[in-house]
Motif scaffolding. Sequence first.
Motif, short mmCIF file in Angstrom:
data_model
loop_
_atom_site.label_atom_id
_atom_site.label_comp_id
_atom_site.label_asym_id
_atom_site.label_seq_id
_atom_site.Cartn_x
_atom_site.Cartn_y
_atom_site.Cartn_z
N THR A 1 0.80 -1.22 0.00
CA THR A 1 0.00 0.00 0.00
C THR A 1 0.83 1.27 0.00
O THR A 1 0.31 2.35 -0.29
CB THR A 1 -0.91 0.02 1.24
N ASP B 1 -5.49 -8.01 -2.73
CA ASP B 1 -4.49 -6.95 -2.69
C ASP B 1 -5.03 -5.65 -3.29
O ASP B 1 -4.74 -4.55 -2.80
CB ASP B 1 -3.23 -7.38 -3.45
N LEU C 1 -7.10 -3.91 -0.70
CA LEU C 1 -6.28 -3.24 0.31
C LEU C 1 -5.65 -1.95 -0.23
O LEU C 1 -5.60 -0.94 0.47
CB LEU C 1 -5.19 -4.19 0.80
N VAL C 2 -5.17 -1.99 -1.46
CA VAL C 2 -4.57 -0.80 -2.06
C VAL C 2 -5.60 0.32 -2.18
O VAL C 2 -5.31 1.49 -1.88
CB VAL C 2 -3.96 -1.14 -3.43
N GLU C 3 -6.81 -0.02 -2.61
CA GLU C 3 -7.85 0.98 -2.76
C GLU C 3 -8.29 1.55 -1.41
O GLU C 3 -8.49 2.76 -1.26
CB GLU C 3 -9.05 0.38 -3.50
N ALA D 1 -6.43 1.74 1.29
CA ALA D 1 -5.34 2.60 1.74
C ALA D 1 -5.40 3.96 1.05
O ALA D 1 -5.18 5.00 1.68
CB ALA D 1 -4.00 1.92 1.47
N SER D 2 -5.70 3.96 -0.26
CA SER D 2 -5.78 5.22 -0.99
C SER D 2 -6.92 6.09 -0.46
O SER D 2 -6.77 7.31 -0.30
CB SER D 2 -6.00 4.93 -2.48
N ARG E 1 -0.67 0.63 7.93
CA ARG E 1 -1.31 -0.69 7.82
C ARG E 1 -0.60 -1.57 8.84
O ARG E 1 0.57 -1.90 8.69
CB ARG E 1 -1.14 -1.26 6.42
#
Length: 879
Positions: free
Chosen positions: A451, A498, A501-503, A505-506, A520
Motif C-alpha cells: 500500500t 491486494d 487493500l490498495v484501494e 489505503a488510498s 497498515r
Amino acid sequence: MSDALNRLEAVGTSPPGSEPEGVVLLRRVSQLLAERPGSRSALVKLLSLLEEYFDSPMTVFEVEPAFARLRLAVPWRADEFVDYVGLKVDAPREEVFARVRGTELTLFRLNEHLLIGVRDLDRLSPQDDELLQRVGAAVRVACETYRQTRFGRWLNRRVRANQRLLDGLVNIGDTAIPWQVIAREARVLTGAHSALVLEVTTNAARVAAAIGETLRQPGDVIDRTAGLLAWVTSHQEAVLIGSLADRAGMPAAALAAVRGETDNDSAVVAPIFDHTATLVALVAVFSPTPYRFTLDDLETVGELARFAGAIVAQRQTLNFVAPGHARAGLAAEVLDLMLDGVAVVDDNQEIALHNRAFAQLHGGSHRQSLRGTKASDLEGEHLRDVGEHGALVEEERRRLDGSIFLAESYRRRFVDPVSGTAGTLIAIRDIHERALERQRVRQLAHVDPLTGLNNRAGFFDLAAEHFKSVEDGPVGLLFIDVDGLKVVNDQFGHVAGDRVLVEVASRIRKSMRPFDVIGRIGGDEFAVLVIGQDSLRVIRQVSERLSAAIAFNPITIGTVELRITAAVGIATGTTSTFDLDQLMSIADSAMYQDKFSRRRPDLLHLHRGTRDAVEIELGPDLVRVLRGDERGGSLILRFQPIFGAESRAVTAVEALVRWQHPTEGLLLPGRFLSLALQYRLMDQLDAFVRAEAIARFARWRAAGLGLSMRLSINLSGVNAAEGRTVRDFCQLAERLGVPPSMVMIELTETELSDLLIDRIAKIMRRLKREGFLIALDDFGVGTSSFRHLQIMPVDIVKIDRQFVKDLGSGGDRGLVAGLTALAGELGISVVAEGVGDQACLDTLIELGVPEVQGFHLARPLREAALLKLLGNEGTTRLG
C-alpha cells in the motif's frame, strides 16, 4: 499466431454433433493459446491437456542442427523420453507422421526444427490422428513463442554476464585470475549443472575452479588429459560433445576423467589462450542429459573463453616485475587505470599526487590536475580523525562544484625511507549505490510494500516520536478493520484481495490530513493517529467520514463489483494521560464493538451486475468431513518438495491439505480455510494435517526414504497461540519415532495476530527448545516482518512469491538480495517461493538463495509421485 487462433476458433464453433469431443478439446486449446503463449507453464498445460485427451505420453522435440539429432524442447517428461534424445532425424520436412524404427515413438513434424513425439500412437483412431494434426498448429505456435521468450531471457543473461566479465577486465585492482567467476558465469549462462576451469601444465591439469554438482575440488590434479588437450587445442575453438559415450573417435575417457563421475554427460569444452597463443586453461560445462547443449551454448562458452584469455593476458602483465623506471612506469600506468581514487597529501595538506579516478570522483575531468589543491577543500564538514594508523571509514566528500557525495576512504600516514618525506595516502570509493541500497532496506523495515503506507513498525515509530515531542497534546486514534477480506481472497484470489487493500489505503490517505500518521498494521487492519484533536465528537465525525469514503464506490474486478465496508474503533486522550499501547488497545476493543453491534455479517457485498450476492455455503460439509462423515467428502494431503537451489536435491517437503468435495470437486485451502475459522474448526483441521503428515513421514523414514529431508507442516495463527500445540507435536513425534529436528513448523506471517504475537512467540520458543524448526511463510508481505524476526525463534524464512516471481524477467533483485542478506546476518536460512521458470532460478542462485520451491521445480505431488521423485518406483516396504 492470430491465424492459428482463428483456425482453432473456427473449428471450435462447428455445428453440434460433428466431433463434439474434438470441438471441446480445440476450444480449450484455443483458450490456453490465447492466455500466455510465451510461457513455459502454458506449453506444459497444453501438453498435459493433449496427454489427458489422447491418453498417450507426449512431448516436443527440437532438432539440433549441428547433428540433426533430437533434444527436448522443454524439460517435460524427460524421464519418459530420455531414450529418444539423440536419435537421428531423417524424416522429410513436410508434415507427416513417422514411426521411429524399433521403438514406440511416433514423430509429427511441426516445422523444420520442431516435432511432437507421441508414444503408443497405434491405440489412436484415424479421427484422433486427424485431430492431433489440427492441434499441431497450436503446439507449434506455443513452442515457437516459448522459444523466442526463452531466447530473449538467455540473451539478457548473456549481455549481463559479458558486462560482468568486462568489468573484471577493466578493474585491475586484483592481479589474481578470477577463475571462479569465469566458471560461475559459464554455468549460469548455459544452465549447466556443473562447470570446471582447468589450469593446464605440461603433463597434467589442475582444477582452478569447480562450480555445481561435481566431485572435483579446486586444487585437484588430473593427469589423464593429454588426449583431450591435444584434441581441444587442435580445434582452437569451443567444441560440443553430445554424449561422452557416443563418439569413439573422441577422447571420452579423458573427459570422463575430468568430470570424474559419469560417462553420459553433454559437455562444452573451450580452450583459453593467453596473448602468446599458449593454452593456459580449459573451461568445461556439463549436464547429465545427453545433447543438452545447443550451438548458442557453444558460442557463449567460446566467447566467455575469449574474455577469460584477455583477463589472463592482463593479469600476466600486471604480475610482471620490471626493475627501476620500467617498474615505476608500469605502476603509474596501473594506478591511472584503477577505478578507485588514489592521492598522496603532503605535510602542507596539499595534494601532491593523484590518479585520474580521484579527479573524476571529485567532479573534474580525467585529465584535470588537482596538484596543489588543499585536501580540506575536498573534505566534508564531518571528517573523522583516523589517527596515525590506517583505517577504512565512510565520510562525506566535496566535489569541485560544492556538491557532496558519500565515499568509503582509506587513510594511512607514511614516511619515505629514502627521502624522509612524510605524507598521507588516501584511497576513496564512491558508495552512493551502496547507501541507496541501505536506505531501501531501512525503508523496507518501515513501509508496507503493497500500500505504500507505514507498516506496523513504521506507524509505531512515528507515533512514538509524536508522543515524545509533545508533552500534553491531544490525540485521537482510529483502528480500522476491513470486512470480509478473507472471502475476497478465497473466492477471487489474493490479487483481488491486494487490490482491495490498495484501494482502501488510498481512500484513507485522501480522507486524512497530511500530518496525521497512517499505517497498515495487520493483514486487513489500518490505524490513523489524528494529531491535535481529542474531542470525541470531532473524532467520531472523522470516523464516519472515513467509513463513508471507504464504502463510497465499489471496486470493480472483471465483471465483479466489490462494495467495501469497514469497522472503525475510536480512542481519544492526550499524550500525558495515555501511552500509544493503551490507546491502541481501547480503539481495538471499540472496533470489535462496532463490527458486531450492527449485526452485519463479516462478508463483503458481492455483486455481478444486478445479480444477487454470491456466497458458496460449504460450512456444514466442512463440519461433516472433519467428523469423518463421508457425505462431506474427504481431506487429502499433497506434498510439494523444497529443493537445494544449486544441487536440485530435495531438502524438505511441505504437507498441503486439499478437500475432495462430493459436488465441488477438489478444493484448495483458499476455498475453505476462512470457513474453518468462522466455524471454529481450525483446531481439528490442523490436527488432521499434523497427524497424517507425520505418520506418512515416519513410514517413509522406516522404509529408508528421505532420511535427510525435513517435513514442513503449516500451523494456523489461531493454534500457534495455544499451549496444547506443543504437547500435541511432541507426543506425536515421540510416538511415531520422528526426530523433532526433522519437522519444520510453518507460520504464515500474514495470519499472525498482532495482539497475540507475544504469546505466539512464547509457544514457538517452547517448540524450539523441544528441537522443532520454526519457519515464517510469506515473509515480507506481513506488516510486522522485522518485529517477528526480533521476537520469534525463526530458523527459516520463506520469501513470498510476489517478490520472486518476476526475478527472471527483470524483477526487483535488490529486494530479494536485501532480504537474503538480512536473514544471513541474523543466522536464518532462506527459501524462495514461487519459482516459475529457469531464469528466475538462475537469478536466485546468483543471489545466493540456498533453497527454492515452486511449480518450475515441482508442483504439489501425490505421495506415490513424491516417492518416485525420491528414487522409489512404488515397490516400497510401506505395507
